[in-house]
Design a protein around this motif. Structure first.
Motif, mmCIF file in Angstrom:
data_model
loop_
_atom_site.group_PDB
_atom_site.id
_atom_site.type_symbol
_atom_site.label_atom_id
_atom_site.label_comp_id
_atom_site.label_asym_id
_atom_site.label_seq_id
_atom_site.Cartn_x
_atom_site.Cartn_y
_atom_site.Cartn_z
ATOM 1 N N UNK A 87 0.845 -1.188 0.000
ATOM 2 C CA UNK A 87 0.000 0.000 0.000
ATOM 3 C C UNK A 87 0.886 1.247 0.000
ATOM 4 N N UNK A 88 0.510 2.233 -0.817
ATOM 5 C CA UNK A 88 1.273 3.486 -0.879
ATOM 6 C C UNK A 88 1.179 4.238 0.442
ATOM 7 N N UNK A 89 2.296 4.790 0.876
ATOM 8 C CA UNK A 89 2.314 5.593 2.096
ATOM 9 C C UNK A 89 1.487 6.853 1.933
ATOM 10 N N UNK A 90 1.732 7.591 0.865
ATOM 11 C CA UNK A 90 1.156 8.920 0.731
ATOM 12 C C UNK A 90 -0.301 8.917 0.307
ATOM 13 N N UNK A 91 -0.688 8.012 -0.584
ATOM 14 C CA UNK A 91 -2.032 8.053 -1.162
ATOM 15 C C UNK A 91 -2.917 6.885 -0.756
ATOM 16 N N UNK A 92 -2.354 5.894 -0.056
ATOM 17 C CA UNK A 92 -3.079 4.685 0.350
ATOM 18 C C UNK A 92 -3.560 3.873 -0.841
ATOM 19 N N UNK A 93 -2.990 4.126 -2.016
ATOM 20 C CA UNK A 93 -3.311 3.324 -3.189
ATOM 21 C C UNK A 93 -2.560 1.994 -3.145
ATOM 22 N N UNK A 94 -3.199 0.949 -3.622
ATOM 23 C CA UNK A 94 -2.494 -0.302 -3.854
ATOM 24 C C UNK A 94 -1.954 -0.329 -5.283
ATOM 25 N N UNK A 95 -2.607 0.429 -6.153
ATOM 26 C CA UNK A 95 -2.276 0.367 -7.577
ATOM 27 C C UNK A 95 -1.116 1.282 -7.961
#
Length: 475
Positions: A427-435
């Motif tokens: 999971x992305x730290x900054x945006x919480x995106x998995x993609x």
């Protein structure tokens, strides 16, 4: 002159507990700051804004509808054996991860640790070592227990120094003989960019947010020094480091105003490590505090603690370079201009391999301490087609950056490790995106947590395997 990577160079990758483990309510774990990061499909909305309010935090705790990706990660808590086996197949010499403070001390202020949390990290670290990988452990990677915010107001409260020092000492004693390299606090300078993640302060609970942030950083640096002191008492084998995200900036031009602005802005980044490697506050920061009405509350013993317990190595993360213009930008560290000579990824991160060479040389010239590249990677929207991911863009990015690491080594820069960020998708730290993916291994989970969770090797998997096998000679 050395023209190759050292024979014992540590090739590997890095993740953070809060972005991969999941199992947020398993094994006695408390809630951490990461557990209140809500995913928004509209990425113009950043729920972990640097000025997150107490109302937002409380709403997230009670929310039964929203999706909080870092609570689930990629389920590494349960799949670490299988995942580490894949990393070992690439030939990893090291693996960097964090220990989640809220697994060990669920509220942050307990007197005794949660034994179930320690037992999990026993299993994880033993598994890392069983594959011949050197564990690099971060003590704090945006995982401050949420109770520290709710009960104590965040890191600007002096009490948190003792809580964190107790946690650090617990880890040092428990993992002595198994963990040699410790990064005490991840990217300590990102209090400018990710304030809530970094210092756990809700913006609406303090009168002077800038002062509270700098007070929090002072407390973090004192706590780090106390942990370094304890480390040297416990074992001579420990190597204690601090970590910066490289946020130094180029001047837009040779105009004196641009040169001076870049110099002053860069000192706001160097100040963290000036204190932690030189042992005292530099004069330029004392002036900055006076001119910006910032009053740091320092206890009588703090000066000696910082002076006598400097750190052993510098870890840096590097993804992109930055630029400032005196005509457009001021002293706010997040106020930047676009570099017209560079192309950016979809998130606006300017790709600049030579910027890594520049940063490594500047840091080494300034401090003369060993350097670890703790993070370097390329986030992109990968496409899974017919069970394959062709990520030539990632190979190109990493190849060009590793080539510049080699250039720094030729200059005599002491670099001992390279950790590609997110070697398995997390999971992305900054945006919480998995993609927004970085990995050599694709994890079939989308931004809303749906998917088979299957692990699939990307083209970059075999490329990085060859890099490690050749010790950086085949890029």
């Amino acid at each position: 002159m050395s023209s190759t990577f050292p024979k014992d160079f540590l090739w590997g990758g890095a993740v953070a507990a809060n972005q991969c483990e999941g199992a947020f309510n398993v094994g006695g774990k408390g809630m951490s700051l990461a557990d209140v990061h809500l995913y928004h499909s509209d990425q113009d909305i950043i729920s972990h804004d640097s000025d997150m309010t107490l109302a937002q935090v409380k709403a997230a705790i009670e929310d039964k509808v929203g999706y909080y990706p870092k609570r689930h990660g990629i389920n590494f808590y349960h799949t670490f054996k299988e995942d580490l086996k894949l990393l070992a197949e690439m030939g990893f010499k090291t693996f960097r991860t964090s220990i989640d403070w809220s697994r060990i001390f669920p509220n942050g202020d307990e007197l005794a640790p949660n034994e179930e949390g320690l037992a999990f990290y026993d299993r994880l670290i033993d598994e890392i070592r069983s594959h011949g990988m050197e564990p690099i452990i971060t003590m704090l990677h945006y995982e401050t227990p949420l109770n520290i915010t709710l009960k104590y107001g965040g890191w600007n409260n002096r009490k948190v120094v003792d809580f964190f020092a107790r946690y650090g000492e617990t880890l040092l004693n428990h993992f002595k003989g198994r963990v040699k390299y410790w990064i005490v606090i991840n990217q300590i300078n990102l209090m400018y960019h990710e304030s809530f993640n970094s210092v756990a302060i809700c913006a609406d609970t303090v009168d002077n947010l800038d002062e509270a942030k700098y007070q929090a950083i002072h407390n973090q640096m004192v706590a780090t020094a106390l942990i370094a002191k304890k480390a040297r008492e416990i074992s001579p084998d420990f190597h204690m480091g601090t970590m910066l995200a490289d946020c130094t900036a180029y001047p837009e031009s040779c105009h004196p105003d641009d040169i001076v602005l870049a110099m002053k802005r860069n000192r706001l980044q160097y100040y963290f490590t000036d204190v932690q490697f030189r042992g005292s506050y530099p004069g330029y920061m004392n002036r900055f505090f006076v001119e910006n009405n910032i009053d740091i509350k320092s206890q009588e013993e703090d000066a000696a603690i910082l002076k006598e317990n400097t750190l052993d190595f510098l870890a840096i993360s590097y993804y992109y370079s930055s630029m400032v213009s005196a005509k457009q930008n001021g002293m706010n560290p997040i106020d930047l201009s676009k570099n017209p000579h560079l192309k950016a990824n979809p998130w606006g991160w300017a790709v600049d391999p030579k910027g890594l060479y520049n940063a490594l040389c500047q840091y080494f010239d300034r401090y003369q301490v060993p350097i670890m590249i703790a993070e370097n990677g390329f986030g992109m929207y990968d496409k899974l087609e017919d069970g394959q991911v062709h990520d030539d863009y990632r190979i190109s990015y990493l190849s060009d950056h590793i080539a510049q690491v080699k250039e720094a080594i030729k200059d005599g820069v002491d670099i001992f490790a390279y950790c590609a960020w997110g070697p398995i998708d997390i999971v992305s730290c900054s945006s919480a995106e998995m993609e927004k993916r970085y990995g050599f291994i694709y994890v079939d989970i989308d931004n809303e947590g749906k998917g088979t969770k299957q692990r699939i090797k990307k083209d970059s998997f075999n490329w990085y395997k060859k890099v490690i096998e050749s010790n950086g000679e085949i890029l």
